[in-house]
Design a protein around this motif. Structure first.
Motif, PDB file in Angstrom:
ATOM      1  N   GLY A  41      -6.591   8.019  -4.639  1.00 15.23           N
ATOM      2  CA  GLY A  41      -6.169   6.762  -5.091  1.00 15.23           C
ATOM      3  C   GLY A  41      -4.803   6.408  -5.242  1.00 15.23           C
ATOM      4  N   PRO A  42      -3.960   7.408  -5.722  1.00 12.59           N
ATOM      5  CA  PRO A  42      -2.241   7.080  -5.936  1.00 12.59           C
ATOM      6  C   PRO A  42      -1.993   6.916  -4.726  1.00 12.59           C
ATOM      7  CG  PRO A  42      -3.258   8.887  -7.399  1.00 12.59           C
ATOM      8  CD  PRO A  42      -4.294   8.693  -6.583  1.00 12.59           C
ATOM      9  N   VAL A  43      -2.305   7.441  -3.445  1.00 10.36           N
ATOM     10  CA  VAL A  43      -1.549   7.242  -2.172  1.00 10.36           C
ATOM     11  C   VAL A  43      -2.009   5.937  -1.699  1.00 10.36           C
ATOM     12  CG1 VAL A  43      -1.762   7.962   0.127  1.00 10.36           C
ATOM     13  CG2 VAL A  43      -1.858   9.535  -1.704  1.00 10.36           C
ATOM     14  N   LEU A  44      -3.221   5.519  -2.030  1.00  8.37           N
ATOM     15  CA  LEU A  44      -3.809   4.029  -1.675  1.00  8.37           C
ATOM     16  C   LEU A  44      -2.792   2.926  -2.365  1.00  8.37           C
ATOM     17  CD1 LEU A  44      -5.352   2.329   0.114  1.00  8.37           C
ATOM     18  CD2 LEU A  44      -7.081   2.252  -1.758  1.00  8.37           C
ATOM     19  N   ILE A  45      -2.888   3.194  -3.559  1.00  9.43           N
ATOM     20  CA  ILE A  45      -2.235   2.256  -4.627  1.00  9.43           C
ATOM     21  C   ILE A  45      -0.733   2.002  -4.051  1.00  9.43           C
ATOM     22  CG2 ILE A  45      -1.621   1.596  -6.909  1.00  9.43           C
ATOM     23  CD1 ILE A  45      -4.211   3.029  -7.808  1.00  9.43           C
ATOM     24  N   ALA A  46       0.017   3.275  -3.830  1.00 11.67           N
ATOM     25  CA  ALA A  46       1.242   3.311  -3.562  1.00 11.67           C
ATOM     26  C   ALA A  46       1.399   2.573  -2.172  1.00 11.67           C
ATOM     27  CB  ALA A  46       2.005   4.525  -3.445  1.00 11.67           C
ATOM     28  N   HIS A  47       0.786   2.497  -1.318  1.00  7.03           N
ATOM     29  CA  HIS A  47       0.784   2.042   0.021  1.00  7.03           C
ATOM     30  C   HIS A  47       0.532   0.807  -0.048  1.00  7.03           C
ATOM     31  CE1 HIS A  47       0.053   1.403   4.385  1.00  7.03           C
ATOM     32  NE2 HIS A  47      -1.125   0.783   4.237  1.00  7.03           N
ATOM     33  N   LEU A  48      -0.387   0.133  -0.837  1.00 11.40           N
ATOM     34  CA  LEU A  48      -0.872  -1.349  -0.969  1.00 11.40           C
ATOM     35  C   LEU A  48       0.339  -2.115  -1.781  1.00 11.40           C
ATOM     36  CD1 LEU A  48      -4.452  -1.270  -2.061  1.00 11.40           C
ATOM     37  CD2 LEU A  48      -3.812  -1.968   0.085  1.00 11.40           C
ATOM     38  N   ALA A  49       0.805  -1.261  -2.764  1.00  7.42           N
ATOM     39  CA  ALA A  49       2.020  -2.178  -3.439  1.00  7.42           C
ATOM     40  C   ALA A  49       3.252  -2.075  -2.414  1.00  7.42           C
ATOM     41  CB  ALA A  49       2.268  -1.137  -4.600  1.00  7.42           C
ATOM     42  N   GLN A  50       3.482  -1.170  -1.567  1.00  2.00           N
ATOM     43  CA  GLN A  50       4.721  -1.082  -0.480  1.00  2.00           C
ATOM     44  C   GLN A  50       4.636  -2.124   0.441  1.00  2.00           C
ATOM     45  OE1 GLN A  50       5.081   2.573   1.388  1.00  2.00           O
ATOM     46  NE2 GLN A  50       7.181   2.153   2.447  1.00  2.00           N
ATOM     47  N   ARG A  51       3.275  -2.348   0.954  1.00  2.00           N
ATOM     48  CA  ARG A  51       2.772  -3.303   1.767  1.00  2.00           C
ATOM     49  C   ARG A  51       2.594  -4.773   1.266  1.00  2.00           C
ATOM     50  NH1 ARG A  51       0.386  -1.448   6.474  1.00  2.00           N
ATOM     51  NH2 ARG A  51       0.410  -3.705   7.095  1.00  2.00           N
ATOM     52  N   GLN A  52       2.873  -4.795  -0.221  1.00  2.00           N
ATOM     53  CA  GLN A  52       2.811  -6.102  -0.822  1.00  2.00           C
ATOM     54  C   GLN A  52       1.402  -6.856  -0.848  1.00  2.00           C
ATOM     55  OE1 GLN A  52       6.511  -8.184   0.141  1.00  2.00           O
ATOM     56  NE2 GLN A  52       7.640  -7.323  -1.061  1.00  2.00           N
ATOM     57  N   LEU A  53       0.233  -6.013  -0.577  1.00  2.00           N
ATOM     58  CA  LEU A  53      -0.694  -6.360  -0.587  1.00  2.00           C
ATOM     59  C   LEU A  53      -1.422  -6.672  -2.203  1.00  2.00           C
ATOM     60  CD1 LEU A  53      -2.212  -3.885   2.374  1.00  2.00           C
ATOM     61  CD2 LEU A  53      -1.202  -6.538   2.596  1.00  2.00           C
TER      62      LEU A  53
END
Length: 360
Positions: A41-53
């Protein structure tokens, strides 16, 4: 996969025979999905935030929701990954029900992904058009319904069961196909409409999946089915593992989606989860019970239908805003109050649904 491995190892050590029990594998599937969800979960959330999704918010919605703009969305991908792994690792992969439900779930998730992607790409709350989304859902839902019909081995698999009445049943024949299609597509859209507040849709989904898992286990067990007066459906018990994986994945997602949400599931999660519930209910012949246990989803859908019909016919709105959870928000209920009360209602409804196992 692991189920097959344990069966092979059972030839060398009798302890591995324990994994032949569906209940143990269901627990393992749930724990697997839950653990993976909490870990990734934390990995996905960080990825989504980084990609500005980030989530696009409707301008005509409650003003309190405007602060949620930009919250990472498409978190439903995490749910689908955890469900898939929990199921593939612990279920009997020779079971046709597992594949029908899992593939249907993932394909509905793909339609949701397209919708979410277009919303983000266009920087708008509008993704696929209603016609495009419904066409995709309809094709997948119809194929799933046809598959279940054409692969049916016993009459019980295409018989409509009426809860509370053990002697009332209807052998549907070809009518099974449009009926199953309606349940699958309708449930998919109902869960999607419910997904408007932090954690509002995911907890009822977990609860209803748990209830359907019980029905799947009973229907797949010859003695329990005979004792409780429900139709015996060979192989349906294996769906308990998939339902348990939904529960584990859902609880993991709720860890991050609870108010105030760190991530939203998006249509990729909501459409897929609704389709999963609908397909399982069709497979275990408990569509009416699904309507009871998932009455919150039904109420959300009906509120939208009534609102649209009333406005078109009279120019007036029945609710301050639809779906109905927004109506309560605009009446002054804090968002957590709406969410928790809908959860409590679902707990009660799931218990009512489970009571139909004995009250006949």
């Amino acid at each position: 996969m692991l189920y097959w491995l344990t069966q092979e190892l059972a030839a060398y050590h009798s302890g591995f025979h324990a994994f032949s029990y569906i209940t143990l594998r269901a627990i393992m599937g749930m724990l697997t999905a839950l653990g993976l969800g909490l870990l990734l979960g934390p990995v996905l959330i960080a990825h989504l935030a980084q990609r500005q999704l980030g989530q696009q918010i409707r301008s005509d919605g409650p003003q309190s929701h405007l602060s949620k703009a930009g919250t990472p969305t498409m978190g439903g991908a995490l749910i689908l990954l955890c469900i898939s792994l929990g199921t593939l690792l612990w279920a009997d992969l020779s079971n046709r029900y597992i594949w029908v439900v899992l593939v249907t779930t993932l394909l509905f998730g793909f339609v949701g992904w397209l919708d979410d992607y277009l919303k983000i790409y266009r920087r708008s709350s509008k993704g696929l058009s209603a016609r495009q989304k419904y066409l995709g859902q309809s094709i997948i839902g119809l194929v799933a319904a046809l598959t279940l019909y054409l692969t049916a081995r016993v009459p019980a698999e295409i018989t409509l069961i009426v809860p509370f009445f053990k002697d009332i049943a209807w052998l549907m024949g070809w009518a099974f196909v449009p009926f199953a299609y309606f349940v699958i597509v309708g449930t998919s859209n109902a869960v999607n409409l419910t997904d408007g507040l932090d954690g509002l849709a995911i907890m009822p989904t977990v609860l209803v999946a748990g209830g359907l898992g019980v029905f799947a286990y009973v229907a797949g067990h010859v003695r329990f089915a005979a004792y409780l007066g429900v139709p015996h459906i060979p192989g349906a018990g294996e769906l308990l593992i998939l339902c348990a994986s939904i529960g584990g994945a859902g609880l993991a997602f709720l860890w991050f989606n609870t108010y105030p949400a760190m991530v939203f599931m998006g249509d990729i999660g909501a459409l897929a989860l609704g389709a999963a519930l609908g397909t399982v209910a069709v497979a275990v012949r408990q569509e009416i019970v699904l309507g009871i246990m998932g009455a919150v989803f039904v109420a959300e859908t009906v509120s939208v239908m009534l609102q649209v019909a009333s406005f078109k016919l009279t120019g007036r709105r029945i609710f301050r805003m639809a779906p109905i959870h927004h109506h309560f928000e605009l009446k002054g209920w804090p968002e957590p109050r709406v969410i928790v009360r809908f959860w409590i209602i679902t707990v009660i409804l799931v218990l009512v649904g489970l009571s139909t196992l004995k009250l006949r």
